[in-house]
Each structure stands twice: as structure tokens, then as C-alpha cells.
Design a protein around this motif. Structure first.
Motif, PDB file in Angstrom:
ATOM      1  N   ILE A 268      28.667  33.514  33.553  1.00  0.00           N
ATOM      2  CA  ILE A 268      30.107  33.661  33.313  1.00  0.00           C
ATOM      3  C   ILE A 268      30.858  33.389  34.624  1.00  0.00           C
ATOM      4  CG2 ILE A 268      31.950  35.348  32.881  1.00  0.00           C
ATOM      5  CD1 ILE A 268      30.184  36.623  30.790  1.00  0.00           C
ATOM      6  N   PRO A 269      31.896  32.568  34.608  1.00  0.00           N
ATOM      7  CA  PRO A 269      32.658  32.283  35.839  1.00  0.00           C
ATOM      8  C   PRO A 269      33.644  33.410  36.162  1.00  0.00           C
ATOM      9  CG  PRO A 269      33.559  31.009  34.021  1.00  0.00           C
ATOM     10  CD  PRO A 269      32.342  31.717  33.476  1.00  0.00           C
ATOM     11  N   TRP A 270      33.115  34.524  36.614  1.00  0.00           N
ATOM     12  CA  TRP A 270      33.947  35.693  36.899  1.00  0.00           C
ATOM     13  C   TRP A 270      34.963  35.401  38.000  1.00  0.00           C
ATOM     14  CZ3 TRP A 270      33.262  39.361  33.421  1.00  0.00           C
ATOM     15  CH2 TRP A 270      31.998  39.601  32.872  1.00  0.00           C
ATOM     16  N   LYS A 271      36.104  36.081  37.915  1.00  0.00           N
ATOM     17  CA  LYS A 271      37.088  36.080  38.996  1.00  0.00           C
ATOM     18  C   LYS A 271      37.354  37.532  39.389  1.00  0.00           C
ATOM     19  CE  LYS A 271      39.478  31.738  37.992  1.00  0.00           C
ATOM     20  NZ  LYS A 271      40.794  31.083  37.769  1.00  0.00           N
ATOM     21  N   THR A 272      37.321  37.793  40.674  1.00  0.00           N
ATOM     22  CA  THR A 272      37.559  39.154  41.160  1.00  0.00           C
ATOM     23  C   THR A 272      39.047  39.480  41.064  1.00  0.00           C
ATOM     24  OG1 THR A 272      35.660  39.059  42.661  1.00  0.00           O
ATOM     25  CG2 THR A 272      37.363  40.708  43.134  1.00  0.00           C
ATOM     26  N   LYS A 273      39.368  40.552  40.349  1.00  0.00           N
ATOM     27  CA  LYS A 273      40.757  40.989  40.191  1.00  0.00           C
ATOM     28  C   LYS A 273      41.127  42.058  41.216  1.00  0.00           C
ATOM     29  CE  LYS A 273      42.702  39.360  37.242  1.00  0.00           C
ATOM     30  NZ  LYS A 273      43.345  38.032  37.119  1.00  0.00           N
ATOM     31  N   MET A 274      40.131  42.857  41.605  1.00  0.00           N
ATOM     32  CA  MET A 274      40.276  43.834  42.672  1.00  0.00           C
ATOM     33  C   MET A 274      38.858  44.229  43.060  1.00  0.00           C
ATOM     34  SD  MET A 274      41.596  47.182  40.583  1.00  0.00           S
ATOM     35  CE  MET A 274      40.691  47.826  39.171  1.00  0.00           C
ATOM     36  N   PRO A 275      38.675  44.895  44.209  1.00  0.00           N
ATOM     37  CA  PRO A 275      37.320  45.232  44.630  1.00  0.00           C
ATOM     38  C   PRO A 275      36.551  45.981  43.537  1.00  0.00           C
ATOM     39  CG  PRO A 275      38.855  45.669  46.395  1.00  0.00           C
ATOM     40  CD  PRO A 275      39.680  45.325  45.194  1.00  0.00           C
ATOM     41  N   GLY A 276      35.379  45.441  43.168  1.00  0.00           N
ATOM     42  CA  GLY A 276      34.544  46.104  42.177  1.00  0.00           C
ATOM     43  C   GLY A 276      34.912  45.832  40.733  1.00  0.00           C
ATOM     44  N   PHE A 277      35.894  44.961  40.493  1.00  0.00           N
ATOM     45  CA  PHE A 277      36.302  44.654  39.117  1.00  0.00           C
ATOM     46  C   PHE A 277      36.483  43.147  38.965  1.00  0.00           C
ATOM     47  CE2 PHE A 277      39.187  43.907  35.607  1.00  0.00           C
ATOM     48  CZ  PHE A 277      38.745  44.788  34.631  1.00  0.00           C
ATOM     49  N   ARG A 278      35.723  42.540  38.056  1.00  0.00           N
ATOM     50  CA  ARG A 278      35.802  41.113  37.792  1.00  0.00           C
ATOM     51  C   ARG A 278      36.199  40.868  36.344  1.00  0.00           C
ATOM     52  NH1 ARG A 278      29.799  39.759  40.215  1.00  0.00           N
ATOM     53  NH2 ARG A 278      30.098  40.673  42.300  1.00  0.00           N
ATOM     54  N   GLU A 279      36.766  39.696  36.105  1.00  0.00           N
ATOM     55  CA  GLU A 279      37.225  39.357  34.759  1.00  0.00           C
ATOM     56  C   GLU A 279      37.005  37.868  34.486  1.00  0.00           C
ATOM     57  OE1 GLU A 279      41.122  40.534  32.168  1.00  0.00           O
ATOM     58  OE2 GLU A 279      41.518  39.444  34.033  1.00  0.00           O
ATOM     59  N   TYR A 280      36.703  37.565  33.241  1.00  0.00           N
ATOM     60  CA  TYR A 280      36.701  36.180  32.770  1.00  0.00           C
ATOM     61  C   TYR A 280      37.740  36.113  31.661  1.00  0.00           C
ATOM     62  CZ  TYR A 280      35.235  31.911  30.324  1.00  0.00           C
ATOM     63  OH  TYR A 280      35.224  30.677  29.716  1.00  0.00           O
ATOM     64  N   ASP A 281      38.869  35.500  31.955  1.00  0.00           N
ATOM     65  CA  ASP A 281      40.009  35.460  31.043  1.00  0.00           C
ATOM     66  C   ASP A 281      39.903  34.240  30.145  1.00  0.00           C
ATOM     67  OD1 ASP A 281      42.449  35.522  29.774  1.00  0.00           O
ATOM     68  OD2 ASP A 281      43.598  35.958  31.586  1.00  0.00           O
TER      69      ASP A 281
END
Length: 215
Positions: free
Chosen positions: A107-120
Motif C-alpha cells: 500500500i502506498p502509505w502517506k504519513t499524516k502525522m508521526p505514527g499515523f499513515r493513510e492511503y486515501d
């Protein structure tokens, strides 16, 4: 007015909407994946759509208050409770892997804040869809929801004021829920979220900054 208009805000409503075929595609995928991951409900994967569909099709999802009774009727109508072994794509249930187009590992995750990633994945059938990854032990800042958020946990677990949500569980949050989820410390908490409105941060600025900046 939100896209769900309150009609899929309970597990009972999701079950009846799933049987009737009235769920938006992302919620149908969420339910498929939930049923794959929930051992007690695996017989439904093989028999639910072909059994009792006509009977439940006429029900308003909000009127199905007896989930256990509905599921018992479905099981009673099947000639066999046996199912094939659940097929998964690694950690991901097959239905979700097919929908997302990735395994957890790619999954091409993107870091939204330290310790939290999202794939939108943006909007699908009027629903906003995303995958999320929370570092073990990480706290997500306190927030509430402008509309509905339905999240399926596919690995790990988190706890909040409502209790524990682990693999296969569905968290249903609406504007009445103000929570501060904390991922358990053994493995990352990975989930699939379907929303119809943005979240809104709550709590003190000091607490929010502490949660956001925590590593």
C-alpha cells in the motif's frame, strides 16, 4: 444531510442492507471483508446472498432490530453450514484486497502525522474511502465526526472509550462519539475506513499537540 442519512449507522442496518443489496459499494466490501474475518459468521459468506434475500429485501434497514434472530433465520434456511476455507491476500481479506488493489505490504502509505499513515482512495459511490495504519501504542488525537465513520480493523487493535476493536471488528462512529483511540502495543493497527464527512479535533490544544507530536 449526510449520504447515509442515518440508515447504516448500526450493525443491524448494515446486515440488512448487505442482504438486500442496498449498500454503497465500499460498505458492501467492508461487510464482505468483515464476514471473511469473523469465524462465527463465515457460513454467511457462502449462503447469505442466496438465502432470505427476497424476504429481507422489503425491510427498512432501520427496522431490523433483532440481528441474532435474523442471522438464526438465515442459518436455519441453509441446507449446510459448511463453507470453503476463507481465502485471504496475506493480512488483507480477499474482498478488500481486490477493492483496494494492494496487499498491506505494498500500500502506498502517506504519513499524516508521526505514527499515523493513510492511503486515501478518495470518493467511491458517494463514500470517502481510505486505509489507515497506526503505530503500536500510538494515540490518535481526540476527535468527533461531522457524519458517519465505519472502520473495519484488519490487523492489530485499538481501544477507546467504547472498548476494544480488534481484527474483524467494525467501529461505527457518528457525531455523538468523541473518542481518543489508542493502538495496542504488540502490532500496528491497520484498518479500512468509510466516511461521509470530515472528522473534527476536540480536546485541549495542549493535549492535541501532545498526541500529534508523540513518537
Amino acid at each position: 444531510m449526510t449520504m447515509y442519512q442515518g440508515q447504516f449507522g448500526t450493525l443491524d442496518a448494515l446486515v440488512s442492507g448487505y442482504v438486500a443489496g442496498s449498500l454503497p459499494r465500499p460498505l458492501h466490501v467492508l461487510m464482505d471483508a468483515h464476514l471473511e474475518l469473523s469465524p462465527a459468521n463465515r457460513p454467511i459468506v457462502a449462503g447469505l446472498e442466496g438465502v432470505a434475500g427476497d424476504a429481507l429485501e422489503q425491510l427498512d434497514p432501520m427496522e431490523l432490530g433483532d440481528r441474532d434472530g435474523a442471522l438464526s433465520a438465515i442459518f436455519a434456511s441453509t441446507t449446510s453450514a459448511e463453507t470453503d476455507p476463507v481465502k485471504r491476500c496475506g493480512t488483507m481479506p480477499r474482498a478488500l484486497a481486490d477493492f483496494v488493489g494492494h496487499s498491506v505490504d505494498d500500500i502506498p502509505w502517506k504519513t499524516k502525522m508521526p505514527g499515523f499513515r493513510e492511503y486515501d482512495m478518495e470518493d467511491v459511490d458517494g463514500c470517502h474511502v481510505s486505509m489507515f495504519w497506526i503505530k503500536p501504542g500510538r494515540t490518535v488525537p481526540s476527535h468527533t465526526h461531522e457524519g458517519m465513520e465505519l472502520s473495519l480493523i484488519i490487523d492489530g487493535a485499538f481501544r477507546d472509550e467504547r472498548g476494544r476493536f480488534g481484527r474483524g471488528d467494525i467501529s461505527i462512529a457518528d457525531p455523538s462519539v468523541d473518542h481518543r483511540p489508542v493502538a495496542e502495543r504488540d502490532v500496528p493497527c491497520i484498518g479500512f475506513a468509510v466516511t461521509d464527512a470530515p472528522l473534527r479535533l476536540t480536546g485541549s490544544l495542549r493535549q492535541r499537540l501532545s498526541d500529534i507530536l508523540a513518537i
